[in-house]
Design a protein around this motif. Structure first.
Motif, mmCIF file in Angstrom:
data_model
loop_
_atom_site.group_PDB
_atom_site.id
_atom_site.type_symbol
_atom_site.label_atom_id
_atom_site.label_comp_id
_atom_site.label_asym_id
_atom_site.label_seq_id
_atom_site.Cartn_x
_atom_site.Cartn_y
_atom_site.Cartn_z
ATOM 1 N N ASP A 127 0.866 -1.184 0.000
ATOM 2 C CA ASP A 127 0.000 0.000 0.000
ATOM 3 C C ASP A 127 0.899 1.229 0.000
ATOM 4 O OD1 ASP A 127 -1.764 2.077 0.479
ATOM 5 O OD2 ASP A 127 -2.762 1.081 2.161
ATOM 6 N N ARG A 128 0.788 2.051 -1.055
ATOM 7 C CA ARG A 128 1.662 3.224 -1.213
ATOM 8 C C ARG A 128 1.126 4.485 -0.544
ATOM 9 N NH1 ARG A 128 3.376 4.727 -6.941
ATOM 10 N NH2 ARG A 128 4.498 6.241 -5.717
ATOM 11 N N ASN A 129 -0.108 4.517 -0.157
ATOM 12 C CA ASN A 129 -0.693 5.705 0.490
ATOM 13 C C ASN A 129 -0.756 6.940 -0.400
ATOM 14 O OD1 ASN A 129 -1.444 4.691 2.976
ATOM 15 N ND2 ASN A 129 0.589 4.978 3.849
ATOM 16 N N HIS A 130 -1.077 6.770 -1.668
ATOM 17 C CA HIS A 130 -1.253 7.907 -2.581
ATOM 18 C C HIS A 130 -2.672 7.908 -3.123
ATOM 19 C CE1 HIS A 130 2.793 9.435 -2.709
ATOM 20 N NE2 HIS A 130 3.276 8.245 -2.964
ATOM 21 N N ARG A 131 -3.644 8.116 -2.289
ATOM 22 C CA ARG A 131 -5.040 8.018 -2.701
ATOM 23 C C ARG A 131 -5.525 9.221 -3.482
ATOM 24 N NH1 ARG A 131 -3.566 4.508 -0.546
ATOM 25 N NH2 ARG A 131 -4.402 3.079 0.959
ATOM 26 N N ARG A 132 -6.136 8.928 -4.621
ATOM 27 C CA ARG A 132 -6.936 9.920 -5.335
ATOM 28 C C ARG A 132 -8.408 9.557 -5.195
ATOM 29 N NH1 ARG A 132 -4.623 10.161 -11.321
ATOM 30 N NH2 ARG A 132 -5.472 8.084 -11.122
ATOM 31 N N TYR A 133 -8.658 8.299 -4.854
ATOM 32 C CA TYR A 133 -10.016 7.791 -4.737
ATOM 33 C C TYR A 133 -10.246 7.319 -3.303
ATOM 34 C CZ TYR A 133 -9.831 7.966 -9.773
ATOM 35 O OH TYR A 133 -9.700 8.403 -11.057
ATOM 36 N N PRO A 134 -11.485 7.403 -2.846
ATOM 37 C CA PRO A 134 -11.772 7.058 -1.444
ATOM 38 C C PRO A 134 -11.903 5.554 -1.218
ATOM 39 C CG PRO A 134 -13.772 7.765 -2.524
ATOM 40 C CD PRO A 134 -12.671 7.917 -3.534
ATOM 41 N N ILE A 135 -10.806 4.858 -1.349
ATOM 42 C CA ILE A 135 -10.803 3.417 -1.118
ATOM 43 C C ILE A 135 -9.534 3.059 -0.352
ATOM 44 C CG2 ILE A 135 -9.648 2.766 -3.276
ATOM 45 C CD1 ILE A 135 -11.857 0.460 -3.339
ATOM 46 N N ALA A 136 -9.653 2.055 0.473
ATOM 47 C CA ALA A 136 -8.499 1.617 1.264
ATOM 48 C C ALA A 136 -8.479 0.098 1.305
ATOM 49 C CB ALA A 136 -8.586 2.172 2.682
ATOM 50 N N ALA A 137 -7.321 -0.455 1.570
ATOM 51 C CA ALA A 137 -7.196 -1.898 1.738
ATOM 52 C C ALA A 137 -7.526 -2.254 3.182
ATOM 53 C CB ALA A 137 -5.784 -2.344 1.396
ATOM 54 N N ASP A 138 -8.299 -3.319 3.350
ATOM 55 C CA ASP A 138 -8.566 -3.811 4.702
ATOM 56 C C ASP A 138 -7.308 -4.431 5.298
ATOM 57 O OD1 ASP A 138 -11.459 -3.293 4.984
ATOM 58 O OD2 ASP A 138 -11.626 -4.687 3.290
ATOM 59 N N TYR A 139 -6.511 -5.071 4.439
ATOM 60 C CA TYR A 139 -5.285 -5.720 4.884
ATOM 61 C C TYR A 139 -4.182 -5.434 3.877
ATOM 62 C CZ TYR A 139 -8.709 -8.316 7.576
ATOM 63 O OH TYR A 139 -9.734 -8.653 8.401
ATOM 64 N N SER A 140 -3.000 -5.122 4.385
ATOM 65 C CA SER A 140 -1.854 -4.912 3.491
ATOM 66 C C SER A 140 -0.621 -5.570 4.097
ATOM 67 C CB SER A 140 -1.605 -3.423 3.244
ATOM 68 O OG SER A 140 -1.306 -2.769 4.442
ATOM 69 N N GLY A 141 0.227 -6.088 3.201
ATOM 70 C CA GLY A 141 1.462 -6.724 3.638
ATOM 71 C C GLY A 141 2.513 -5.715 4.050
ATOM 72 N N LEU A 142 2.546 -4.581 3.343
ATOM 73 C CA LEU A 142 3.520 -3.528 3.620
ATOM 74 C C LEU A 142 2.884 -2.196 3.263
ATOM 75 C CD1 LEU A 142 6.487 -2.574 4.240
ATOM 76 C CD2 LEU A 142 6.944 -2.894 1.802
ATOM 77 N N THR A 143 2.975 -1.235 4.162
ATOM 78 C CA THR A 143 2.491 0.116 3.896
ATOM 79 C C THR A 143 3.676 1.048 3.975
ATOM 80 O OG1 THR A 143 0.355 -0.408 4.896
ATOM 81 C CG2 THR A 143 0.903 1.921 4.668
ATOM 82 N N LEU A 144 3.857 1.866 2.925
ATOM 83 C CA LEU A 144 4.948 2.819 2.948
ATOM 84 C C LEU A 144 4.595 4.036 2.110
ATOM 85 C CD1 LEU A 144 7.899 2.020 0.644
ATOM 86 C CD2 LEU A 144 5.889 0.606 0.582
ATOM 87 N N ALA A 145 5.215 5.141 2.476
ATOM 88 C CA ALA A 145 5.030 6.382 1.734
ATOM 89 C C ALA A 145 6.150 6.481 0.704
ATOM 90 C CB ALA A 145 5.074 7.573 2.679
#
Length: 166
Positions: A127-145
């Motif tokens: 998960d890169r955390n660059h949202r343009r749309y209002p959706i998110a992952a319920d589960y992610s293996g790795l989250t980074l900016a």
């Protein structure tokens, strides 16, 4: 431009196993769970996740795929590998490799809105955390900016599956 290895094959498998445990915890009372991979790379992650779920749980794990046209997301521009009616009343997990703007995940969710599912969850490896749309992952293996110019790719090669930052 240099590449940075974010996750090697062993690290990816550990994260997928962790995701499988989280999904099992969330769905322990289900008889069946349907893991749907977004073609192409999302399906690779989905198949690994389904295998991990089968190893740790008594759940019946069914796999399916969805193909969307990422450049022309109009109504009906998708191919689901199973009949929508076969998903009625079931728990569905939608899987992609990388969540960037949210566009792919959002459009891939569209066909499920007209099906009476018991529940739907989203899983991404990165998960890169660059949202343009209002959706998110319920589960992610790795989250980074990351910066907007950087890209993350998940590739299968001689050393297995690897996630790269370009």
């Amino acid at each position: 431009m240099s590449r940075t290895l974010l996750l090697d094959d062993q690290q990816i498998h550990r994260r997928i196993n962790r995701l499988a445990w989280q999904l099992y915890e969330d769905n322990h009372d289900e008889k069946e769970i349907v893991v749907v991979g977004i073609l192409q790379s999302g399906n690779t992650v989905a198949l690994l996740l389904a295998d991990a779920l089968r190893k740790i749980s008594p759940l019946k794990v069914t796999t399916a795929t969805i193909r969307i046209d990422k450049h022309s997301q109009v109504a009906g521009d998708f191919e689901l590998s199973v009949s929508p009616s076969s998903l009625e009343g079931k728990a569905v997990v939608l899987v992609d490799d990388v969540l960037n703007s949210g566009k792919t995940l959002m459009y891939a969710m569209r066909p499920f809105l007209s099906i009476d599912l018991k529940k739907v969850r989203t899983v991404v490896l990165v998960d890169r955390n660059h949202r343009r749309y209002p959706i998110a992952a319920d589960y992610s293996g790795l989250t980074l900016a990351t910066t907007l110019k950087e890209h993350i790719t998940v590739e299968e090669g001689g050393n297995g599956l690897n996630a790269w930052l370009d």
